[in-house]
Design a protein around this motif. Structure first.
Motif, PDB file in Angstrom:
ATOM      1  N   ILE A   1      36.973  23.617  41.382  1.00 20.37           N
ATOM      2  CA  ILE A   1      38.144  24.361  40.904  1.00 20.37           C
ATOM      3  C   ILE A   1      37.729  25.228  39.716  1.00 20.37           C
ATOM      4  O   ILE A   1      37.396  24.703  38.653  1.00 20.37           O
ATOM      5  CB  ILE A   1      39.275  23.397  40.512  1.00 20.37           C
ATOM      6  N   TYR A   2      37.716  26.530  39.921  1.00 16.16           N
ATOM      7  CA  TYR A   2      37.347  27.452  38.848  1.00 16.16           C
ATOM      8  C   TYR A   2      38.530  28.276  38.350  1.00 16.16           C
ATOM      9  O   TYR A   2      38.371  29.115  37.473  1.00 16.16           O
ATOM     10  CB  TYR A   2      36.243  28.406  39.331  1.00 16.16           C
ATOM     11  N   SER A   3      39.679  28.075  38.939  1.00 13.71           N
ATOM     12  CA  SER A   3      40.859  28.834  38.536  1.00 13.71           C
ATOM     13  C   SER A   3      42.081  28.023  38.920  1.00 13.71           C
ATOM     14  O   SER A   3      42.029  27.241  39.865  1.00 13.71           O
ATOM     15  CB  SER A   3      40.880  30.189  39.254  1.00 13.71           C
ATOM     16  N   LEU A   4      43.185  28.202  38.196  1.00 14.02           N
ATOM     17  CA  LEU A   4      44.356  27.342  38.388  1.00 14.02           C
ATOM     18  C   LEU A   4      45.531  28.099  39.010  1.00 14.02           C
ATOM     19  O   LEU A   4      45.737  29.269  38.710  1.00 14.02           O
ATOM     20  CB  LEU A   4      44.793  26.761  37.044  1.00 14.02           C
TER      21      LEU A   4
ATOM     22  N   ASN B   1      40.866  49.216  36.004  1.00 21.44           N
ATOM     23  CA  ASN B   1      40.114  47.972  36.011  1.00 21.44           C
ATOM     24  C   ASN B   1      39.026  48.018  37.090  1.00 21.44           C
ATOM     25  O   ASN B   1      39.329  48.185  38.273  1.00 21.44           O
ATOM     26  CB  ASN B   1      41.067  46.807  36.290  1.00 21.44           C
TER      27      ASN B   1
ATOM     28  N   GLN C   1      37.888  37.383  42.303  1.00 16.97           N
ATOM     29  CA  GLN C   1      38.288  38.401  41.325  1.00 16.97           C
ATOM     30  C   GLN C   1      38.043  39.809  41.880  1.00 16.97           C
ATOM     31  O   GLN C   1      38.623  40.763  41.413  1.00 16.97           O
ATOM     32  CB  GLN C   1      37.571  38.273  39.965  1.00 16.97           C
ATOM     33  N   GLN C   2      37.157  39.932  42.886  1.00 13.52           N
ATOM     34  CA  GLN C   2      36.888  41.248  43.473  1.00 13.52           C
ATOM     35  C   GLN C   2      36.866  41.157  44.989  1.00 13.52           C
ATOM     36  O   GLN C   2      36.261  41.989  45.650  1.00 13.52           O
ATOM     37  CB  GLN C   2      35.529  41.767  43.003  1.00 13.52           C
TER      38      GLN C   2
ATOM     39  N   ASN D   1      32.001  38.659  34.528  1.00 15.43           N
ATOM     40  CA  ASN D   1      33.116  39.572  34.772  1.00 15.43           C
ATOM     41  C   ASN D   1      33.887  39.825  33.478  1.00 15.43           C
ATOM     42  O   ASN D   1      34.409  38.892  32.870  1.00 15.43           O
ATOM     43  CB  ASN D   1      34.049  38.957  35.823  1.00 15.43           C
TER      44      ASN D   1
ATOM     45  N   ASP E   1      46.457  50.317  33.890  1.00 11.43           N
ATOM     46  CA  ASP E   1      45.532  49.180  33.694  1.00 11.43           C
ATOM     47  C   ASP E   1      44.866  48.784  34.999  1.00 11.43           C
ATOM     48  O   ASP E   1      43.664  48.542  35.051  1.00 11.43           O
ATOM     49  CB  ASP E   1      46.301  47.952  33.185  1.00 11.43           C
TER      50      ASP E   1
ATOM     51  N   SER F   1      41.332  31.205  46.045  1.00 12.05           N
ATOM     52  CA  SER F   1      40.398  30.805  44.991  1.00 12.05           C
ATOM     53  C   SER F   1      41.075  30.522  43.651  1.00 12.05           C
ATOM     54  O   SER F   1      40.449  29.989  42.737  1.00 12.05           O
ATOM     55  CB  SER F   1      39.299  31.867  44.812  1.00 12.05           C
ATOM     56  N   ASN F   2      42.356  30.863  43.536  1.00 13.45           N
ATOM     57  CA  ASN F   2      43.126  30.384  42.383  1.00 13.45           C
ATOM     58  C   ASN F   2      43.884  29.103  42.741  1.00 13.45           C
ATOM     59  O   ASN F   2      44.703  28.629  41.963  1.00 13.45           O
ATOM     60  CB  ASN F   2      44.112  31.459  41.910  1.00 13.45           C
ATOM     61  N   PHE F   3      43.627  28.571  43.918  1.00 12.26           N
ATOM     62  CA  PHE F   3      44.255  27.352  44.425  1.00 12.26           C
ATOM     63  C   PHE F   3      45.760  27.490  44.578  1.00 12.26           C
ATOM     64  O   PHE F   3      46.495  26.519  44.573  1.00 12.26           O
ATOM     65  CB  PHE F   3      43.840  26.122  43.602  1.00 12.26           C
TER      66      PHE F   3
ATOM     67  N   PRO G   1      32.631  38.374  45.387  1.00  7.94           N
ATOM     68  CA  PRO G   1      33.058  37.167  44.663  1.00  7.94           C
ATOM     69  C   PRO G   1      34.566  37.180  44.388  1.00  7.94           C
ATOM     70  O   PRO G   1      35.182  38.242  44.408  1.00  7.94           O
ATOM     71  CB  PRO G   1      32.285  37.261  43.346  1.00  7.94           C
TER      72      PRO G   1
ATOM     73  N   ASP H   1      29.013  35.127  38.474  1.00  4.71           N
ATOM     74  CA  ASP H   1      29.941  36.254  38.658  1.00  4.71           C
ATOM     75  C   ASP H   1      31.132  36.158  37.718  1.00  4.71           C
ATOM     76  O   ASP H   1      31.539  37.127  37.108  1.00  4.71           O
ATOM     77  CB  ASP H   1      30.502  36.245  40.097  1.00  4.71           C
TER      78      ASP H   1
ATOM     79  N   ASN I   1      36.741  40.905  32.977  1.00  4.41           N
ATOM     80  CA  ASN I   1      38.119  40.429  33.084  1.00  4.41           C
ATOM     81  C   ASN I   1      38.263  38.958  32.739  1.00  4.41           C
ATOM     82  O   ASN I   1      39.346  38.507  32.395  1.00  4.41           O
ATOM     83  CB  ASN I   1      38.631  40.607  34.522  1.00  4.41           C
ATOM     84  N   SER I   2      37.178  38.200  32.894  1.00  5.30           N
ATOM     85  CA  SER I   2      37.265  36.755  32.645  1.00  5.30           C
ATOM     86  C   SER I   2      37.520  36.462  31.173  1.00  5.30           C
ATOM     87  O   SER I   2      38.079  35.434  30.819  1.00  5.30           O
ATOM     88  CB  SER I   2      35.974  36.046  33.074  1.00  5.30           C
TER      89      SER I   2
ATOM     90  N   SER J   1      49.861  30.706  35.038  1.00  7.90           N
ATOM     91  CA  SER J   1      49.056  30.896  36.245  1.00  7.90           C
ATOM     92  C   SER J   1      47.652  31.293  35.834  1.00  7.90           C
ATOM     93  O   SER J   1      47.464  32.062  34.879  1.00  7.90           O
ATOM     94  CB  SER J   1      49.679  31.981  37.130  1.00  7.90           C
ATOM     95  N   GLY J   2      46.664  30.774  36.540  1.00  9.62           N
ATOM     96  CA  GLY J   2      45.271  31.065  36.210  1.00  9.62           C
ATOM     97  C   GLY J   2      44.793  32.366  36.826  1.00  9.62           C
ATOM     98  O   GLY J   2      45.576  33.157  37.360  1.00  9.62           O
ATOM     99  N   GLY J   3      43.498  32.581  36.732  1.00 12.51           N
ATOM    100  CA  GLY J   3      42.901  33.739  37.382  1.00 12.51           C
ATOM    101  C   GLY J   3      43.342  35.072  36.818  1.00 12.51           C
ATOM    102  O   GLY J   3      43.206  36.098  37.481  1.00 12.51           O
TER     103      GLY J   3
ATOM    104  N   ASN K   1      37.434  45.752  38.456  1.00 11.29           N
ATOM    105  CA  ASN K   1      37.657  44.717  39.473  1.00 11.29           C
ATOM    106  C   ASN K   1      38.592  45.180  40.582  1.00 11.29           C
ATOM    107  O   ASN K   1      38.569  44.625  41.676  1.00 11.29           O
ATOM    108  CB  ASN K   1      38.284  43.467  38.848  1.00 11.29           C
TER     109      ASN K   1
ATOM    110  N   TYR L   1      45.919  35.561  30.197  1.00  9.64           N
ATOM    111  CA  TYR L   1      45.567  34.133  30.223  1.00  9.64           C
ATOM    112  C   TYR L   1      46.485  33.254  29.382  1.00  9.64           C
ATOM    113  O   TYR L   1      46.258  32.066  29.265  1.00  9.64           O
ATOM    114  CB  TYR L   1      44.107  33.953  29.805  1.00  9.64           C
TER     115      TYR L   1
ATOM    116  N   PRO M   1      47.401  42.771  30.161  1.00  5.18           N
ATOM    117  CA  PRO M   1      47.869  43.143  31.494  1.00  5.18           C
ATOM    118  C   PRO M   1      47.463  42.094  32.530  1.00  5.18           C
ATOM    119  O   PRO M   1      46.546  41.305  32.300  1.00  5.18           O
ATOM    120  CB  PRO M   1      47.133  44.454  31.770  1.00  5.18           C
TER     121      PRO M   1
ATOM    122  N   GLN N   1      45.554  40.576  35.610  1.00  2.00           N
ATOM    123  CA  GLN N   1      44.105  40.545  35.854  1.00  2.00           C
ATOM    124  C   GLN N   1      43.354  40.066  34.609  1.00  2.00           C
ATOM    125  O   GLN N   1      42.227  39.615  34.701  1.00  2.00           O
ATOM    126  CB  GLN N   1      43.518  41.896  36.307  1.00  2.00           C
ATOM    127  N   GLN N   2      44.004  40.182  33.424  1.00  2.00           N
ATOM    128  CA  GLN N   2      43.343  39.728  32.200  1.00  2.00           C
ATOM    129  C   GLN N   2      44.305  38.922  31.346  1.00  2.00           C
ATOM    130  O   GLN N   2      44.142  38.836  30.130  1.00  2.00           O
ATOM    131  CB  GLN N   2      42.862  40.927  31.373  1.00  2.00           C
TER     132      GLN N   2
END
Lengths: 555, 555
Positions: free
Chosen positions: B427-430, A348, A493-494, B348, A344, A523-525, A491, B344, B350-351, B460-462, A350, B496, B491, B493-494
């Motif tokens: 904040i775009y990810s946790l 990917n 994620q990459q 993506n 995976d 960036s995920n804090f 960005p 971005d 993966n998002s 976990s985010g991201g 990314n 959520y 997996p 990276q993806q």
């Protein structure tokens, strides 16, 4: 004679296994994990001798390999009687005790059974600071490389510094050095942690001097001797084991027909900053890296994903499958280095995994995988296998010792007795970390206009970008945000580069000392843990708590 | 009557316009960004009353709206006696005089019969600049929308700024509750934090009772009243501002022609677990969430990426561009809720961002965005805009108050005075977090065979997956790894979804009390900070330190 043949001959002559005590490699484990001769048939060990011309074009060296090899051999036979025999009149030391005397205040070395305090000799050493690499260690491996030491005069001089005997259990046979004679020369500025295999840090202040680390200053992590390979004859085999088995072989020219792949990626050893965990909690096993086992480069080649897709890898049914990377470096049993990542992750887009032939616009140096390595950004550098010979898509992870018995994660309560490597998750991505690089701990810094300026790096794996670095000058009471942040344009994620930062810390008039803590936020804090206490683990990996230093202030 | 009409009527009755001059959400900006009156014609505010049949089919509730509404009304009446009564000891002002004090140098408001000079309070307003909309006016219409003000503490605070009485002829009746009467009924088991707007947690023990939270138990976070929308007439407009401006409008049926998009995603408020930060360090501003502002669902619809590509969005030149999501929910000034994410991230694959019409196999309930919301997995839930009306690709982030003045990250030393929202990263990810849900703090637990079993969640985010949860029963001296881990198949990276875990903690005979700490480790090997001290921030977001509880033991 190839390295592999030298090794095999050595093994046969000595009829025993070479003790690689400085490495994590255990012979018994390798056998347990099925790396005997049978495995090798599949991987196809058709190496060719590296052309001398090519070798000299990428390695800065003055002594021809063959000449060096012969010289060493003769000298070893003549002289080794003179120094390092047991002296019953002197005390006995363990290697661990010797290893503590590795600095200019107290500098000990060993030679065969002898222990020597050469502190007073340091200023007179004809080779300058190079001697510091041997602090607390045996000088034999160094002298095997720098053969000019092997004279009666030098042996006599050495014996004049004799203070004791090395405990018999700690005496290592260094006489078999042929396998190391082809090691590339290295930049003297690297901070050597172990000479053989060669493991060395980038000095802290040089880390922050360049956004892309110059190739010759990139930290080096070897598990074995550096293999000799030739870019014109090198082949990488892609084997797909999925129901049936298919395989394709690619020359570097074949690979160059794929679309160009490029990524700016810092590579970091999973054990970077291990020394802090070791010092601040309790002992861990592994090379005692300070913060210098991370450097950054732009890697160019082709994307692994494109090659795998070209080879017909099923991009949909990926669950439970792995991609095994095998390098040309060989251990004492003839076993190739190998590790794997999940399919995976390999597929990917990314992940931006590159089969790299170039590092910062130049061919890969031998120490960094010439002529081909895989670069797995965001992952511990162990996954970025050098001297890449094969890529195997499989339903199994790599069965190698390095994959099965190392680079896995445990909680702080697991001991060597209770840790179950089989069920522990392999480390495929790295957490957020940071370090102050300039000044370093113990420095005296000069205040300008009431400000001390400090610089460092921050990094996070998994494609995350550093968003903030905060410095506390008072043990966490207040936090000052770093103002200058240099990072890659990719960005989140990459994003696989590191971030170099500068912070300006106000100090009071008359303040004599400054304690500094650094923590980064990605960036995920995610942020770094405050202390190493709860992230401690038997292997000392993932050592990413706050970086804390103390400096003296000059007004 | 729609909420918007109610608001406009209020404004008209007063025969003047609300002064939006000082707000970050300027009317001129709205027009610029296409959300002014003209725009609305396009959006067509032709909402219809939601069919009762449909309504009851998607909401499990036991309390009728009217009944609940009455309850709240009574509560309000109890408290409002305290503020805004006539004070004969103070001077009287005409509304015209009050209206002149509408700027940061002199800022007056009225409440019933009271006149207040709140100039000194402006910097401390938890809602930031939003308060500027009320300059020189009555605050009642605003408080009717932002119901969290209706507490004794706030009334007392208001009275502390009292300077006079409003002339009797100028006092307007603002007890207009019409805007709230269409609120959906809610499950009685939800733990209500604020009634208007409705904000409620999933009870801890019910969080871990279901891997996918039943829709009626999914925590609710509203900024405004729930708008009434109809799936058959609903349209979402995609506006691409990149050089020129293009736009396309989609009915839900139009959207259904795209390939099906689905994602299992926990949604979590950026302020989840804020109460712990508040209690353990110092006060923060915001709803005092315990750990119940996270729930999990499977969201179905179509992928945002597919729709953006269909609309001709440039997938290569993405740097510095944003995707603004605008909902149908409106504040007291007629401003639609809006926020944005980087382009971005939106593009993506993966998002796995979904334009969702379905939640756990059923139509979205009104509280969760019926008939269409965007779900941005791994991001704070505020980005998953409900009642989605428009998607705007722009070179600018959303200009709304909610985007510009909230959901951003600061270090622990920033105050309301020093925090610069403009330069702080949204904040775009946790980050990684966890909580013990069963037992809860203060419970008495029963020992079985020397073991106490505990359950909780981790997240976990991201795109990161939880790999390990460790529990310490002795304040960090030892750590016990949770044995059962329930998570999604996606997996790293993806990934959520959240992870539900069970740990078994041995207790000693006669032990009376048990302190429990929980920490999670994700697939990037990030872990939670030990304490809230160094992650404290003025808004109390990203509150992810160890979760610590204490329970009594019954043998």
């Amino acid at each position: 004679m190839s390295l592999k043949n030298i090794l095999l001959r050595t093994i046969n002559q000595k009829n025993k296994f070479i003790n690689l005590s400085a490495s994590a490699v255990k012979v018994s484990n390798q056998e347990q994990y099925g790396h005997g001769g049978q495995q090798k048939k599949n991987y196809g060990y058709n190496r060719r001798t590296m052309a001398t011309a090519l070798f000299s074009s990428v390695v800065v060296g003055t002594m021809a390999s063959a000449e060096k090899s012969d010289k060493n051999k003769n000298k070893n036979e003549d002289k080794t009687v003179e120094a390092g025999t047991i002296r019953p009149d002197l005390p006995t030391f363990r290697a661990e005790e010797v290893s503590k005397h590795d600095n200019e205040k107290s500098f000990w070395v060993t030679y065969k059974n002898g222990v020597y305090d050469v502190t007073a000799f340091l200023p007179s050493h004809p080779g300058g600071d190079q001697i510091l690499n041997a602090g607390g260690l045996s000088i034999e491996p160094f002298w095997n490389v720098y053969g000019m030491h092997k004279t009666e005069e030098v042996y006599a001089l050495l014996e004049s510094y004799r203070i004791g005997n090395l405990h018999e259990d700690d005496v290592v046979d260094h006489s078999d050095e042929e396998m190391w004679v082809k090691e590339p020369s290295r930049d003297r500025r690297l901070v050597v942690k172990t000479a053989r295999p060669f493991n060395a840090e980038t000095p802290a202040k040089l880390q922050v001097a360049y956004f892309d680390t110059p190739n010759e200053l990139f930290y080096v992590r070897q598990h074995m001797p550096v293999p000799e390979l030739d870019q014109s004859s090198h082949r990488v085999k892609v084997i797909v084991k999925d129901g049936g088995v298919t395989s394709k072989e690619f020359s570097l020219q074949d690979l160059s027909r794929f679309p160009k792949g490029t990524v700016r990626a810092a590579l970091m050893c999973a054990g970077n900053r291990r020394s802090e965990m070791n010092e601040q909690v309790k002992p861990v096993k592994g090379i005692s890296w300070q913060g210098g086992a991370i450097s950054s480069a732009v890697w160019e080649g082709v994307y692994l994903r494109d090659v795998l897709v070209h080879c017909g890898v099923d991009t949909h049914n990926t669950a439970g499958k792995h991609v095994i990377f095998t390098g040309a470096d060989i251990d004492a049993t003839g076993q190739n280095f190998s590790t794997s990542i999940p399919l995976d992750q390999a597929l990917n887009p990314n992940s931006r995994i590159v089969l790299a032939t170039s590092m910062n616009g130049r061919p890969l140096p031998p120490d960094h995988g010439y002529p081909l390595r895989v670069v797995v950004p965001g992952a511990p550098a162990v996954r970025s296998v050098k001297w890449l010979e094969s890529i195997t898509v499989s339903h199994e992870e790599s069965p190698s010792h390095w994959h099965q018995k190392d680079y896995r994660s445990f909680n702080a309560s697991k001991t060597w007795e209770t840790a179950d490597f089989a069920s522990a998750p392999p480390i495929y991505s790295l957490p957020v970390t940071s370090a102050i690089c300039d000044p370093v701990n113990g420095d005296t810094v000069t205040v300008k206009n009431g400000i001390v300026e400090i610089r460092g790096y921050a990094y996070s794996g998994g494609g995350a970008k550093i968003l903030r670095v905060d410095i506390s000058p008072d043990c966490g009471n207040t936090w000052i945000q770093a103002e200058e942040m240099q990072s890659d344009d990719a960005p989140p994620q990459q994003h696989y580069g590191w971030t170099l930062w500068t912070a300006r810390i106000p100090v009071k008039r008359g303040q004599k000392e400054l304690k500094l803590w650094a923590k980064a936020t990605d960036s995920n804090f995610n942020t770094q843990p405050e202390t190493f206490h709860d992230i401690w683990n038997i292997r000392g990996v993932l050592s990413n708590a706050y970086h804390k230093i103390k400096v003296q202030i000059k007004h």
